[in-house]
Design a protein around this motif. Structure first.
Motif, PDB file in Angstrom:
ATOM      1  N   PRO A 141       0.832  -1.211   0.000  1.00 40.64           N
ATOM      2  CA  PRO A 141       0.000   0.000   0.000  1.00 40.64           C
ATOM      3  C   PRO A 141       0.866   1.260   0.000  1.00 40.64           C
ATOM      4  O   PRO A 141       1.852   1.341   0.743  1.00 40.64           O
ATOM      5  N   LYS A 142       0.512   2.215  -0.851  1.00 33.77           N
ATOM      6  CA  LYS A 142       1.327   3.413  -1.038  1.00 33.77           C
ATOM      7  C   LYS A 142       0.852   4.592  -0.208  1.00 33.77           C
ATOM      8  O   LYS A 142       1.597   5.556  -0.029  1.00 33.77           O
ATOM      9  N   ASP A 143      -0.395   4.555   0.264  1.00 35.13           N
ATOM     10  CA  ASP A 143      -0.931   5.712   0.967  1.00 35.13           C
ATOM     11  C   ASP A 143      -2.129   5.306   1.816  1.00 35.13           C
ATOM     12  O   ASP A 143      -2.469   4.118   1.918  1.00 35.13           O
ATOM     13  N   PHE A 144      -2.774   6.303   2.434  1.00 33.52           N
ATOM     14  CA  PHE A 144      -3.903   6.060   3.342  1.00 33.52           C
ATOM     15  C   PHE A 144      -5.049   5.357   2.624  1.00 33.52           C
ATOM     16  O   PHE A 144      -5.647   4.413   3.168  1.00 33.52           O
ATOM     17  N   ILE A 145      -5.380   5.798   1.408  1.00 31.11           N
ATOM     18  CA  ILE A 145      -6.502   5.203   0.676  1.00 31.11           C
ATOM     19  C   ILE A 145      -6.231   3.732   0.377  1.00 31.11           C
ATOM     20  O   ILE A 145      -7.116   2.879   0.543  1.00 31.11           O
ATOM     21  N   ASP A 146      -5.025   3.409  -0.046  1.00 24.15           N
ATOM     22  CA  ASP A 146      -4.672   2.007  -0.299  1.00 24.15           C
ATOM     23  C   ASP A 146      -4.879   1.152   0.950  1.00 24.15           C
ATOM     24  O   ASP A 146      -5.441   0.047   0.887  1.00 24.15           O
ATOM     25  N   SER A 147      -4.420   1.659   2.085  1.00 25.44           N
ATOM     26  CA  SER A 147      -4.537   0.905   3.340  1.00 25.44           C
ATOM     27  C   SER A 147      -6.002   0.686   3.722  1.00 25.44           C
ATOM     28  O   SER A 147      -6.377  -0.398   4.180  1.00 25.44           O
ATOM     29  N   PHE A 148      -6.830   1.697   3.512  1.00 26.10           N
ATOM     30  CA  PHE A 148      -8.253   1.577   3.830  1.00 26.10           C
ATOM     31  C   PHE A 148      -8.916   0.559   2.900  1.00 26.10           C
ATOM     32  O   PHE A 148      -9.732  -0.263   3.333  1.00 26.10           O
ATOM     33  N   LEU A 149      -8.569   0.612   1.613  1.00 26.13           N
ATOM     34  CA  LEU A 149      -9.147  -0.326   0.643  1.00 26.13           C
ATOM     35  C   LEU A 149      -8.778  -1.770   0.981  1.00 26.13           C
ATOM     36  O   LEU A 149      -9.610  -2.684   0.861  1.00 26.13           O
ATOM     37  N   LEU A 150      -7.544  -1.997   1.401  1.00 24.77           N
ATOM     38  CA  LEU A 150      -7.128  -3.341   1.784  1.00 24.77           C
ATOM     39  C   LEU A 150      -7.906  -3.831   3.006  1.00 24.77           C
ATOM     40  O   LEU A 150      -8.286  -5.007   3.088  1.00 24.77           O
ATOM     41  N   ARG A 151      -8.154  -2.906   3.948  1.00 28.88           N
ATOM     42  CA  ARG A 151      -8.958  -3.279   5.136  1.00 28.88           C
ATOM     43  C   ARG A 151     -10.401  -3.560   4.722  1.00 28.88           C
ATOM     44  O   ARG A 151     -11.050  -4.457   5.278  1.00 28.88           O
ATOM     45  N   MET A 152     -10.917  -2.819   3.748  1.00 29.41           N
ATOM     46  CA  MET A 152     -12.267  -3.084   3.232  1.00 29.41           C
ATOM     47  C   MET A 152     -12.353  -4.488   2.640  1.00 29.41           C
ATOM     48  O   MET A 152     -13.309  -5.230   2.895  1.00 29.41           O
ATOM     49  N   ASP A 153     -11.352  -4.873   1.852  1.00 32.09           N
ATOM     50  CA  ASP A 153     -11.329  -6.212   1.260  1.00 32.09           C
ATOM     51  C   ASP A 153     -11.255  -7.285   2.333  1.00 32.09           C
ATOM     52  O   ASP A 153     -11.918  -8.329   2.244  1.00 32.09           O
ATOM     53  N   LYS A 154     -10.466  -7.025   3.360  1.00 28.89           N
ATOM     54  CA  LYS A 154     -10.284  -7.999   4.435  1.00 28.89           C
ATOM     55  C   LYS A 154     -11.574  -8.242   5.208  1.00 28.89           C
ATOM     56  O   LYS A 154     -11.855  -9.370   5.647  1.00 28.89           O
ATOM     57  N   GLU A 155     -12.396  -7.188   5.377  1.00 26.76           N
ATOM     58  CA  GLU A 155     -13.614  -7.298   6.185  1.00 26.76           C
ATOM     59  C   GLU A 155     -14.874  -7.265   5.322  1.00 26.76           C
ATOM     60  O   GLU A 155     -15.961  -6.954   5.814  1.00 26.76           O
ATOM     61  N   ARG A 156     -14.738  -7.583   4.053  1.00 29.63           N
ATOM     62  CA  ARG A 156     -15.876  -7.512   3.134  1.00 29.63           C
ATOM     63  C   ARG A 156     -17.038  -8.405   3.556  1.00 29.63           C
ATOM     64  O   ARG A 156     -18.204  -8.090   3.336  1.00 29.63           O
ATOM     65  N   SER A 157     -16.734  -9.536   4.185  1.00 28.92           N
ATOM     66  CA  SER A 157     -17.781 -10.483   4.573  1.00 28.92           C
ATOM     67  C   SER A 157     -18.436 -10.133   5.910  1.00 28.92           C
ATOM     68  O   SER A 157     -19.403 -10.774   6.314  1.00 28.92           O
ATOM     69  N   ASP A 158     -17.926  -9.100   6.589  1.00 29.40           N
ATOM     70  CA  ASP A 158     -18.473  -8.692   7.889  1.00 29.40           C
ATOM     71  C   ASP A 158     -19.518  -7.606   7.668  1.00 29.40           C
ATOM     72  O   ASP A 158     -19.175  -6.476   7.319  1.00 29.40           O
ATOM     73  N   PRO A 159     -20.811  -7.900   7.900  1.00 25.33           N
ATOM     74  CA  PRO A 159     -21.855  -6.890   7.651  1.00 25.33           C
ATOM     75  C   PRO A 159     -21.780  -5.701   8.609  1.00 25.33           C
ATOM     76  O   PRO A 159     -22.343  -4.646   8.328  1.00 25.33           O
ATOM     77  N   GLU A 160     -21.076  -5.838   9.749  1.00 26.52           N
ATOM     78  CA  GLU A 160     -20.972  -4.753  10.724  1.00 26.52           C
ATOM     79  C   GLU A 160     -19.637  -4.015  10.629  1.00 26.52           C
ATOM     80  O   GLU A 160     -19.311  -3.201  11.489  1.00 26.52           O
ATOM     81  N   SER A 161     -18.873  -4.286   9.582  1.00 30.04           N
ATOM     82  CA  SER A 161     -17.578  -3.634   9.423  1.00 30.04           C
ATOM     83  C   SER A 161     -17.737  -2.124   9.244  1.00 30.04           C
ATOM     84  O   SER A 161     -18.668  -1.646   8.588  1.00 30.04           O
ATOM     85  N   GLU A 162     -16.811  -1.380   9.825  1.00 30.77           N
ATOM     86  CA  GLU A 162     -16.796   0.075   9.681  1.00 30.77           C
ATOM     87  C   GLU A 162     -16.018   0.513   8.450  1.00 30.77           C
ATOM     88  O   GLU A 162     -15.947   1.695   8.136  1.00 30.77           O
ATOM     89  N   PHE A 163     -15.446  -0.458   7.743  1.00 32.93           N
ATOM     90  CA  PHE A 163     -14.613  -0.131   6.591  1.00 32.93           C
ATOM     91  C   PHE A 163     -15.407  -0.316   5.302  1.00 32.93           C
ATOM     92  O   PHE A 163     -15.463  -1.393   4.717  1.00 32.93           O
TER      93      PHE A 163
END
Length: 424
Positions: free
Chosen positions: A259-281
């Motif tokens: 990840p190169k920046d803040f947006i990249d890091s957030f997107l990776l966290r979104m992918d990681k928690e994609r299956s969690d319906p209560e995720s904040e990401f």
């Protein structure tokens, strides 16, 4: 008949006055008696709430209550009261109060306006990620040095002519934030940067206006009519569109291994928690968090720089001492570094005094209590029966603090150095 009408009017007025200061709010701090529907609006100074709060503080002390329409706001004035609430009882006061004119845009999302679990998760992620990309480390120092050199080159182009540096200060502040959030900086003449800075400046002006203060008191009525708030929403939407375009571009180029920046890091966290319906990401939290970081980091830094230059121009004797210390410690052949700070106590004190004197956010972002709370002998309930929150507003008094010499000034803003220390 006339007597009955007068009697009815007196009874009705009495009931309204009782309604205006309901016991259901708990045992709130003292304050001026509110009028029905209007609250204390007629007692507020049109030049700004802070002037009104200053006058009320002299009468009621460091903790008092005012009514913004029918909603009470508990005002904490000064360092000691704010520390007791936001540090000593941090958990109880950790709720985020609503800002009426911004609620339709953020709707409780993003790191600044989230509450409860969402706020804690987003805050922890934001702080950790910003540190990973240089905040508080040598990497951010190098970015600041690079941007400072670009600023010097732009100033040299003026060849000594008079100019307003506000745009340049906005540009360098925005570029430092952009390098962390977007992974890139912009040329100062880039149309995208110029438009973005114009929007941020206009948004800031509206948020600081008397109209916004009135909207905070009567949001239920004014939101149905055309006004400045509609222009504000249009500009905020344009900034959100700019951020969304950057997010979509990052999604196409995302490298999970680096990840190169803040947006990249957030997107990776979104992918990681994609299956969690209560995720904040999710996308909305990403866009609103980036918007909050960008706006807060750009406007505050550039305004502080403007105040600093104006105050130094106003006080040439202070400027001469700062220049002498810079010449002695740094010289003319290298850039300043953070490691120079302990060797430059006078310059350090001047910078802190500029931050104190400029007082950029004198009335802080409002908080609310998340549970029934006792504070300085008063009782602040979590909610009233109708569900409205009590706003907890911190007003910053002009008080220097920190482990450094304090610069005192008189009404003509002539600084005098004193060695008094006030510790945070």
């Amino acid at each position: 008949m006339a007597l009955s009408a007068i009697l009815l009017l007196i009874i009705f007025t009495g009931l309204l006055l009782l309604w205006g200061h309901p016991a259901s709010w708990g045992r709130l701090p003292p304050g001026p008696w509110p009028l029905p529907f209007l609250g204390n609006v007629l007692q507020m100074d049109q030049k700004g709430l802070l002037k009104s709060f200053q006058a009320l503080r002299e009468k009621y002390g460091d903790v008092f209550t005012v009514y913004l329409g029918s909603r009470p706001a508990v005002i904490l004035w000064g360092y000691e009261a704010m520390r007791e609430a936001l540090v000593d009882q941090a958990e109880a006061f950790s709720g985020r109060g609503h800002i009426a004119i911004l609620d339709p845009v953020f709707q409780g999302t993003g790191v600044v306006f989230a509450n409860g679990k969402s706020w804690k998760v987003l805050r922890q992620f934001s702080v950790t990620t910003m540190k990973d990309f240089g905040m508080g480390k040598r990497t951010i120092e190098e970015r600041i040095k690079k941007e400072a050199q670009c600023l010097v080159e732009e100033l040299r182009k003026s060849q000594g002519a008079y100019l307003d540096p506000h745009f340049l200060f906005n540009s360098i502040s925005a570029n430092i934030i952009c390098s962390i959030v977007f992974g890139e900086r912009f040329n100062y003449q880039d149309p995208r940067l110029l438009r973005l800075l114009h929007l941020l400046n206009e948004i800031f002006i509206i948020l600081c206006s008397f109209y916004t203060q009135v909207f905070e008191i009567f949001p239920g009525i004014l939101k149905y009519f055309p006004g400045t708030h509609t222009r504000l929403y249009s500009m905020l939407q344009e900034v959100k569109d700019f951020i969304t375009e950057n997010v979509e571009r990052h999604q196409k180029m995302l490298d999970p291994s680096g990840p190169k920046d803040f947006i990249d890091s957030f997107l990776l966290r979104m992918d990681k928690e994609r299956s969690d319906p209560e995720s904040e990401f999710h996308q909305e939290n990403l866009v609103h968090t980036v918007l909050s970081l960008f706006f807060a980091g750009t406007e505050t830094s550039s305004s502080t720089l403007c105040f600093g230059f104006l105050l130094l121009l106003k006080n040439p004797d202070v400027l001469e001492k700062v220049q002498a210390e810079i010449d002695r410690v740094i010289g003319a052949h290298r850039l300043p570094a953070l490691e120079d700070r302990p060797k430059m106590p006078y310059t350090d004190a001047v910078i802190h005094e500029i931050q104190r004197f400029s007082d950029l956010v004198p009335v802080g972002v409002p908080h609310s209590v998340i549970k029934d709370t006792h504070f300085r002998g008063y009782y602040l309930p979590k909610v009233r029966p109708a569900g409205s929150q009590i706003l907890i507003v911190g007003a910053v008094c002009l008080q220097s603090y920190g482990s450094y010499p304090v610069l005192d000034y008189d009404k003509n803003f002539h600084f005098q150095i004193s060695m008094e220390e006030k510790r945070f």
